[in-house]
Design a protein around this motif. Structure first.
Motif: not given
Length: 234
Positions: A79-86
């Motif tokens: 995930n690039t900066r500030g990005t969310s996932s599981e």
């Protein structure tokens, strides 16, 4: 067994962290062949996070689910900066492709430090802009661009890639929302080593198993041609 959209083939899958030069921690995953070393590596750059792009965007999730087993590839997603996932949320905040230069550098540094072989950068949509702008690294063997919009990436960036000299392939959907094959061929003509592959019937998001297979096949054809074409059954 037929390979379907939800198929997950055996691999070693490891949660990883990347550390940027501006002191952020990014979360990701590295998928490796289950019982042998990889022959090449994909460093993936995801679509625009403000429009739902993240490390689990479906083409990349399916690449990680299949390509270690079918093509002996390592697949690095993050995930690039500030990005969310599981997997979690990366530090920092979305920076419109500028601060993300440090994210790209951190992924390549991780690959180099861990001796991952023959690194290719794969960008999708926003990720293609990051590849063209920030992946001019001696480690990089080449880049594969999926649905490049050429919004943030300018002619100057294309000229810089031309001077970089590494292979560049753009897979361009026939019905893309931003850049279609005919115009893409004109724009990428600035890069002598660029190849534009138009994909009939496809759209920007590559929805549908037939298009997923085309994308993964085209990646493998360039990165590990010995494994091309990919099987449809295992």
């Amino acid at each position: 067994m037929e390979i379907r959209a939800a198929t997950v083939l055996p691999a070693r899958r490891e949660p990883i962290e990347l550390h940027t030069a501006d002191d952020l921690t990014l979360v990701g995953e590295l998928a490796l062949p289950a019982d042998r070393p990889p022959v090449a590596t994909l460093v993936t750059l995801h679509p625009l996070p403000t429009h739902g792009g993240f490390m689990d965007s479906h083409l990349y999730k399916k690449a990680a689910n299949r390509l270690p087993a079918l093509a002996d590839l390592a697949v690095l997603r993050f995930n690039t900066r500030g990005t969310s996932s599981e997997r979690g949320t990366s530090g920092g905040a979305f920076d419109r492709g500028e601060g993300e230069r440090y994210d790209v550098a951190a992924a390549l540094e991780y690959a180099e430090f861990h001796d991952l072989p023959k690194v290719w950068v794969v960008g999708w949509s926003f990720g293609t802009e990051l590849a063209l702008k920030w992946a001019h690294d001696p480690l990089v063997q080449g880049a594969i661009l999926l649905s490049p919009p050429l919004h943030r990436a300018t002619d100057d960036d294309l000229d810089a890639w031309a001077a970089f000299g590494r292979p560049l392939t753009a897979l361009v959907p026939e019905f893309d929302d931003y850049l279609r094959p005919e115009e893409a061929r004109k724009r990428f003509a600035r890069v002598p080593q660029a190849e534009v592959v138009g994909v009939d019937g496809a759209k920007h998001l590559w929805v549908g198993e037939p298009y997923v297979r085309i994308v993964l096949d085209e990646i493998v054809k360039r990165v590990n041609p010995a494994a091309y074409p990919l099987p449809t059954e295992v």
